[in-house]
Design a protein around this motif. Sequence first.
Motif, PDB file in Angstrom:
ATOM      1  N   ARG A  18    -117.123 -68.936  43.220  1.00  0.00           N
ATOM      2  CA  ARG A  18    -117.578 -67.564  43.333  1.00  0.00           C
ATOM      3  C   ARG A  18    -117.700 -67.484  44.906  1.00  0.00           C
ATOM      4  NH1 ARG A  18    -117.981 -68.282  38.393  1.00  0.00           N
ATOM      5  NH2 ARG A  18    -119.248 -67.329  36.845  1.00  0.00           N
ATOM      6  N   THR A  19    -117.689 -66.218  45.056  1.00  0.00           N
ATOM      7  CA  THR A  19    -117.779 -65.608  46.445  1.00  0.00           C
ATOM      8  C   THR A  19    -119.190 -65.697  47.090  1.00  0.00           C
ATOM      9  OG1 THR A  19    -117.900 -63.365  46.074  1.00  0.00           O
ATOM     10  CG2 THR A  19    -115.647 -64.120  46.376  1.00  0.00           C
ATOM     11  N   ILE A  20    -119.560 -65.459  48.251  1.00  0.00           N
ATOM     12  CA  ILE A  20    -121.099 -65.650  48.825  1.00  0.00           C
ATOM     13  C   ILE A  20    -121.577 -64.327  48.268  1.00  0.00           C
ATOM     14  CG2 ILE A  20    -120.288 -64.201  50.903  1.00  0.00           C
ATOM     15  CD1 ILE A  20    -122.222 -66.112  52.471  1.00  0.00           C
ATOM     16  N   GLY A  21    -120.882 -63.267  48.136  1.00  0.00           N
ATOM     17  CA  GLY A  21    -121.590 -61.978  47.501  1.00  0.00           C
ATOM     18  C   GLY A  21    -121.939 -62.192  46.143  1.00  0.00           C
ATOM     19  N   ARG A  35    -125.682 -68.088  54.504  1.00  0.00           N
ATOM     20  CA  ARG A  35    -124.899 -68.644  55.733  1.00  0.00           C
ATOM     21  C   ARG A  35    -125.831 -69.330  56.732  1.00  0.00           C
ATOM     22  NH1 ARG A  35    -122.338 -63.635  55.091  1.00  0.00           N
ATOM     23  NH2 ARG A  35    -123.954 -62.467  56.436  1.00  0.00           N
ATOM     24  N   TYR A  36    -127.152 -68.832  56.527  1.00  0.00           N
ATOM     25  CA  TYR A  36    -128.207 -69.562  57.503  1.00  0.00           C
ATOM     26  C   TYR A  36    -128.368 -71.087  56.693  1.00  0.00           C
ATOM     27  CZ  TYR A  36    -132.757 -70.922  59.520  1.00  0.00           C
ATOM     28  OH  TYR A  36    -133.700 -71.512  60.340  1.00  0.00           O
ATOM     29  N   ARG A  45    -121.894 -77.252  51.734  1.00  0.00           N
ATOM     30  CA  ARG A  45    -120.730 -77.091  52.123  1.00  0.00           C
ATOM     31  C   ARG A  45    -119.618 -76.308  51.074  1.00  0.00           C
ATOM     32  NH1 ARG A  45    -122.353 -76.522  56.443  1.00  0.00           N
ATOM     33  NH2 ARG A  45    -123.236 -77.927  57.801  1.00  0.00           N
ATOM     34  N   PRO A  46    -119.714 -74.963  50.994  1.00  0.00           N
ATOM     35  CA  PRO A  46    -118.842 -74.274  50.361  1.00  0.00           C
ATOM     36  C   PRO A  46    -117.230 -74.456  50.624  1.00  0.00           C
ATOM     37  CG  PRO A  46    -119.974 -72.685  51.534  1.00  0.00           C
ATOM     38  CD  PRO A  46    -120.568 -73.965  51.752  1.00  0.00           C
ATOM     39  N   TYR A  56    -117.783 -70.622  46.534  1.00  0.00           N
ATOM     40  CA  TYR A  56    -118.919 -71.737  46.213  1.00  0.00           C
ATOM     41  C   TYR A  56    -118.382 -72.307  44.772  1.00  0.00           C
ATOM     42  CZ  TYR A  56    -122.226 -69.918  49.533  1.00  0.00           C
ATOM     43  OH  TYR A  56    -122.731 -69.756  50.915  1.00  0.00           O
ATOM     44  N   ARG A  57    -118.309 -73.607  44.606  1.00  0.00           N
ATOM     45  CA  ARG A  57    -118.176 -74.307  43.372  1.00  0.00           C
ATOM     46  C   ARG A  57    -119.535 -74.288  42.668  1.00  0.00           C
ATOM     47  NH1 ARG A  57    -115.878 -78.274  47.641  1.00  0.00           N
ATOM     48  NH2 ARG A  57    -118.038 -77.977  48.139  1.00  0.00           N
ATOM     49  N   PRO A  58    -119.481 -74.690  41.287  1.00  0.00           N
ATOM     50  CA  PRO A  58    -120.480 -74.707  40.417  1.00  0.00           C
ATOM     51  C   PRO A  58    -121.700 -75.462  41.049  1.00  0.00           C
ATOM     52  CG  PRO A  58    -118.679 -74.623  39.215  1.00  0.00           C
ATOM     53  CD  PRO A  58    -118.369 -74.904  40.403  1.00  0.00           C
ATOM     54  N   GLU A  59    -121.173 -76.727  41.762  1.00  0.00           N
ATOM     55  CA  GLU A  59    -122.414 -77.894  42.420  1.00  0.00           C
ATOM     56  C   GLU A  59    -122.755 -77.118  43.448  1.00  0.00           C
ATOM     57  OE1 GLU A  59    -117.977 -79.261  43.338  1.00  0.00           O
ATOM     58  OE2 GLU A  59    -119.257 -78.443  41.703  1.00  0.00           O
ATOM     59  N   ASP A  60    -122.461 -76.219  44.256  1.00  0.00           N
ATOM     60  CA  ASP A  60    -122.744 -75.587  45.382  1.00  0.00           C
ATOM     61  C   ASP A  60    -123.825 -74.443  44.949  1.00  0.00           C
ATOM     62  OD1 ASP A  60    -121.084 -76.872  47.157  1.00  0.00           O
ATOM     63  OD2 ASP A  60    -119.463 -75.316  46.917  1.00  0.00           O
TER      64      ASP A  60
END
Length: 142
Positions: A18-21, A35-36, A45-46, A56-60
């Motif tokens: 998934r993207t940060i958005g 990001r912070y 750590r994506p 982002y991975r599912p665990e992230d």
Amino acid sequence: MPPAPPAFADGKEPDALRTIGEVAKALGLKQHVLRYWEEQFPMLRPLTRAGGRRYYRPEDVALVARIDQLLHREGYTIRGARQALSGKAPARPAPAAAPEAGPEPAPRTPGMPAEDEIIAAIRILRRHLQTIRHRLADALED
């Protein structure tokens, strides 16, 4: 108990990147907050691809949801949340004192916002103030 992973309504597989958005939208957070948190939580750590785009991975995503729970619902400071996530047991935040009984509310007059709207506004303000409190506490700890 860890929070349930957010439900994504984007048509992707549950284990897709998934993207940060997408993560920010699913969790109701701002991208700059994520990001912070990446700076403050070394375990977050994506993946980054060309151009610095985060995935982002599912665990992230599960870790971000846990950080959000610790900071915004359980009242941890960033340092305390970091310790909780690393397995060190910080002192639990002190529970908020029960509010004293106040005077009866005044009758609602025309044009006055409904009680639900006021409560929603107070919750937003409280979350904003908690974020400020956490940032100030972290600045003082550094």
